[in-house]
Motif scaffolding. Structure first.
Motif, PDB file in Angstrom:
ATOM      1  N   MET A 248       0.853  -1.183   0.000  1.00  0.00           N
ATOM      2  CA  MET A 248       0.000   0.000   0.000  1.00  0.00           C
ATOM      3  C   MET A 248       0.893   1.238   0.000  1.00  0.00           C
ATOM      4  SD  MET A 248      -3.364   0.522   0.565  1.00  0.00           S
ATOM      5  CE  MET A 248      -4.492   1.667   1.179  1.00  0.00           C
ATOM      6  N   TYR A 249       0.645   2.134  -0.925  1.00  0.00           N
ATOM      7  CA  TYR A 249       1.441   3.358  -1.019  1.00  0.00           C
ATOM      8  C   TYR A 249       0.756   4.474  -0.265  1.00  0.00           C
ATOM      9  CZ  TYR A 249       4.399   1.081  -4.366  1.00  0.00           C
ATOM     10  OH  TYR A 249       5.284   0.230  -4.970  1.00  0.00           O
ATOM     11  N   GLN A 250       1.565   5.225   0.461  1.00  0.00           N
ATOM     12  CA  GLN A 250       1.056   6.301   1.301  1.00  0.00           C
ATOM     13  C   GLN A 250       0.677   7.523   0.470  1.00  0.00           C
ATOM     14  OE1 GLN A 250       3.922   7.630   4.144  1.00  0.00           O
ATOM     15  NE2 GLN A 250       2.480   8.970   5.182  1.00  0.00           N
ATOM     16  N   ALA A 251      -0.451   8.140   0.819  1.00  0.00           N
ATOM     17  CA  ALA A 251      -0.885   9.373   0.176  1.00  0.00           C
ATOM     18  C   ALA A 251       0.064  10.507   0.567  1.00  0.00           C
ATOM     19  CB  ALA A 251      -2.310   9.712   0.576  1.00  0.00           C
ATOM     20  N   ARG A 252       0.321  11.383  -0.380  1.00  0.00           N
ATOM     21  CA  ARG A 252       1.149  12.563  -0.127  1.00  0.00           C
ATOM     22  C   ARG A 252       0.426  13.765  -0.713  1.00  0.00           C
ATOM     23  NH1 ARG A 252       4.725   8.499  -0.601  1.00  0.00           N
ATOM     24  NH2 ARG A 252       6.541   8.506   0.726  1.00  0.00           N
ATOM     25  N   GLY A 253       0.631  14.925  -0.103  1.00  0.00           N
ATOM     26  CA  GLY A 253       0.023  16.143  -0.622  1.00  0.00           C
ATOM     27  C   GLY A 253      -1.078  16.650   0.282  1.00  0.00           C
ATOM     28  N   GLU A 254      -2.053  17.288  -0.328  1.00  0.00           N
ATOM     29  CA  GLU A 254      -3.187  17.878   0.388  1.00  0.00           C
ATOM     30  C   GLU A 254      -4.472  17.546  -0.356  1.00  0.00           C
ATOM     31  OE1 GLU A 254      -3.021  19.361   3.297  1.00  0.00           O
ATOM     32  OE2 GLU A 254      -0.833  19.469   3.390  1.00  0.00           O
ATOM     33  N   LYS A 255      -5.598  17.807   0.304  1.00  0.00           N
ATOM     34  CA  LYS A 255      -6.904  17.547  -0.296  1.00  0.00           C
ATOM     35  C   LYS A 255      -7.549  18.800  -0.881  1.00  0.00           C
ATOM     36  CE  LYS A 255      -8.228  13.595   2.547  1.00  0.00           C
ATOM     37  NZ  LYS A 255      -9.287  13.079   3.429  1.00  0.00           N
ATOM     38  N   HIS A 256      -6.984  19.971  -0.599  1.00  0.00           N
ATOM     39  CA  HIS A 256      -7.600  21.239  -1.006  1.00  0.00           C
ATOM     40  C   HIS A 256      -6.510  22.132  -1.606  1.00  0.00           C
ATOM     41  CE1 HIS A 256     -10.490  24.708   0.336  1.00  0.00           C
ATOM     42  NE2 HIS A 256     -10.357  24.641  -0.972  1.00  0.00           N
ATOM     43  N   TRP A 257      -6.717  22.570  -2.848  1.00  0.00           N
ATOM     44  CA  TRP A 257      -5.735  23.378  -3.561  1.00  0.00           C
ATOM     45  C   TRP A 257      -6.421  24.565  -4.237  1.00  0.00           C
ATOM     46  CZ3 TRP A 257      -0.517  22.097  -3.716  1.00  0.00           C
ATOM     47  CH2 TRP A 257      -0.181  20.829  -3.227  1.00  0.00           C
ATOM     48  N   ILE A 258      -5.698  25.682  -4.354  1.00  0.00           N
ATOM     49  CA  ILE A 258      -6.192  26.879  -5.034  1.00  0.00           C
ATOM     50  C   ILE A 258      -5.193  27.300  -6.105  1.00  0.00           C
ATOM     51  CG2 ILE A 258      -6.814  29.328  -4.786  1.00  0.00           C
ATOM     52  CD1 ILE A 258      -8.819  27.488  -3.432  1.00  0.00           C
ATOM     53  N   ILE A 259      -5.721  27.616  -7.292  1.00  0.00           N
ATOM     54  CA  ILE A 259      -4.937  28.188  -8.387  1.00  0.00           C
ATOM     55  C   ILE A 259      -5.593  29.531  -8.696  1.00  0.00           C
ATOM     56  CG2 ILE A 259      -4.186  27.918 -10.769  1.00  0.00           C
ATOM     57  CD1 ILE A 259      -4.692  24.822 -10.298  1.00  0.00           C
ATOM     58  N   PRO A 260      -5.011  30.648  -8.241  1.00  0.00           N
ATOM     59  CA  PRO A 260      -5.697  31.932  -8.368  1.00  0.00           C
ATOM     60  C   PRO A 260      -5.601  32.598  -9.740  1.00  0.00           C
ATOM     61  CG  PRO A 260      -3.696  32.191  -7.087  1.00  0.00           C
ATOM     62  CD  PRO A 260      -3.825  30.726  -7.405  1.00  0.00           C
ATOM     63  N   ASP A 261      -4.642  32.192 -10.593  1.00  0.00           N
ATOM     64  CA  ASP A 261      -4.431  32.909 -11.853  1.00  0.00           C
ATOM     65  C   ASP A 261      -4.609  31.987 -13.044  1.00  0.00           C
ATOM     66  OD1 ASP A 261      -3.654  34.727 -13.834  1.00  0.00           O
ATOM     67  OD2 ASP A 261      -1.545  34.196 -13.617  1.00  0.00           O
ATOM     68  N   GLY A 262      -5.788  32.008 -13.630  1.00  0.00           N
ATOM     69  CA  GLY A 262      -6.034  31.257 -14.851  1.00  0.00           C
ATOM     70  C   GLY A 262      -6.394  32.201 -15.982  1.00  0.00           C
ATOM     71  N   PHE A 263      -5.951  31.869 -17.197  1.00  0.00           N
ATOM     72  CA  PHE A 263      -6.265  32.689 -18.369  1.00  0.00           C
ATOM     73  C   PHE A 263      -5.863  31.894 -19.603  1.00  0.00           C
ATOM     74  CE2 PHE A 263      -5.313  35.811 -21.667  1.00  0.00           C
ATOM     75  CZ  PHE A 263      -6.407  36.663 -21.581  1.00  0.00           C
ATOM     76  N   ILE A 264      -6.833  31.466 -20.380  1.00  0.00           N
ATOM     77  CA  ILE A 264      -6.530  30.737 -21.612  1.00  0.00           C
ATOM     78  C   ILE A 264      -6.418  31.770 -22.732  1.00  0.00           C
ATOM     79  CG2 ILE A 264      -7.273  28.959 -23.221  1.00  0.00           C
ATOM     80  CD1 ILE A 264      -9.088  27.871 -20.937  1.00  0.00           C
ATOM     81  N   PRO A 265      -5.221  31.966 -23.295  1.00  0.00           N
ATOM     82  CA  PRO A 265      -5.074  32.947 -24.376  1.00  0.00           C
ATOM     83  C   PRO A 265      -6.037  32.634 -25.522  1.00  0.00           C
ATOM     84  CG  PRO A 265      -2.911  32.253 -23.587  1.00  0.00           C
ATOM     85  CD  PRO A 265      -3.928  31.338 -22.951  1.00  0.00           C
ATOM     86  N   PRO A 266      -6.655  33.668 -26.086  1.00  0.00           N
ATOM     87  CA  PRO A 266      -7.665  33.441 -27.124  1.00  0.00           C
ATOM     88  C   PRO A 266      -7.095  33.041 -28.484  1.00  0.00           C
ATOM     89  CG  PRO A 266      -7.413  35.778 -26.699  1.00  0.00           C
ATOM     90  CD  PRO A 266      -6.563  35.061 -25.687  1.00  0.00           C
ATOM     91  N   THR A 267      -5.800  33.258 -28.695  1.00  0.00           N
ATOM     92  CA  THR A 267      -5.203  32.940 -29.991  1.00  0.00           C
ATOM     93  C   THR A 267      -3.826  32.323 -29.793  1.00  0.00           C
ATOM     94  OG1 THR A 267      -4.165  35.108 -30.165  1.00  0.00           O
ATOM     95  CG2 THR A 267      -6.362  34.870 -31.140  1.00  0.00           C
ATOM     96  N   SER A 268      -3.324  31.762 -30.849  1.00  0.00           N
ATOM     97  CA  SER A 268      -1.932  31.318 -30.928  1.00  0.00           C
ATOM     98  C   SER A 268      -1.331  32.007 -32.144  1.00  0.00           C
ATOM     99  CB  SER A 268      -1.856  29.794 -31.081  1.00  0.00           C
ATOM    100  OG  SER A 268      -2.389  29.156 -29.940  1.00  0.00           O
ATOM    101  N   ALA A 269      -0.024  32.149 -32.155  1.00  0.00           N
ATOM    102  CA  ALA A 269       0.646  32.826 -33.273  1.00  0.00           C
ATOM    103  C   ALA A 269       0.397  32.047 -34.565  1.00  0.00           C
ATOM    104  CB  ALA A 269       2.140  32.948 -32.997  1.00  0.00           C
ATOM    105  N   GLU A 270       0.191  32.789 -35.639  1.00  0.00           N
ATOM    106  CA  GLU A 270      -0.032  32.156 -36.937  1.00  0.00           C
ATOM    107  C   GLU A 270       1.166  31.278 -37.299  1.00  0.00           C
ATOM    108  OE1 GLU A 270      -0.677  33.487 -41.532  1.00  0.00           O
ATOM    109  OE2 GLU A 270      -1.488  34.781 -39.967  1.00  0.00           O
ATOM    110  N   GLY A 271       0.890  30.054 -37.696  1.00  0.00           N
ATOM    111  CA  GLY A 271       1.945  29.122 -38.073  1.00  0.00           C
ATOM    112  C   GLY A 271       2.648  28.468 -36.899  1.00  0.00           C
TER     113      GLY A 271
END
Length: 125
Positions: free
Chosen positions: A1-24
């Motif tokens: 059995m492998y032990q869990a690591r980390g946390e159960k609650h996380w926040i990512i405050p800065d999201g932004f999907i760019p609307p375009t990509s460079a041509e080509g």
């Protein structure tokens, strides 16, 4: 059995999907939530996407098998037929039923010189 690591609650405050990509450009602008589950148990994630000027997208589910990693593109997330609009700032709350480790990555291909940013999400104890 492998032990869990980390946390159960996380926040990512800065999201932004760019609307375009460079041509080509070989790459498409995108963002990913990168989750590592060190536990033997499957992790059930419940995501909430927050916006500045509209109601959140809630109860978006994702599963990360035990002892695996999963990269979740934010452009693939949806709730009740609604998805994250391009070019709009947002934030993410990640809740997991077992401890996990969460990282956030953004590839900005809006210019010929691409930029890759990757940061650890903020764990809540």
């Amino acid at each position: 059995m492998y032990q869990a690591r980390g946390e159960k609650h996380w926040i990512i405050p800065d999201g932004f999907i760019p609307p375009t990509s460079a041509e080509g450009s070989v790459y498409e602008s995108h963002e990913s939530i990168c989750v590592l589950n060190c536990s033997s148990e499957e992790a059930l994630l419940r995501l909430t996407i927050f916006f500045e000027d509209r109601d959140p997208l809630e109860n978006i589910l994702a599963v990360v098998p035990g002892r695996r990693t999963k990269h979740i593109r934010t452009s693939s997330l949806s709730a009740k037929g609604a998805s994250i609009p391009l070019g709009v700032p947002y934030a993410i709350e990640v809740l997991s039923d077992v401890p996990v480790i969460v990282q956030y990555s953004r590839l900005d291909a809006t210019q010929a010189a691409n930029a890759l940013m990757s940061v650890m999400a903020h764990p809540i104890k």
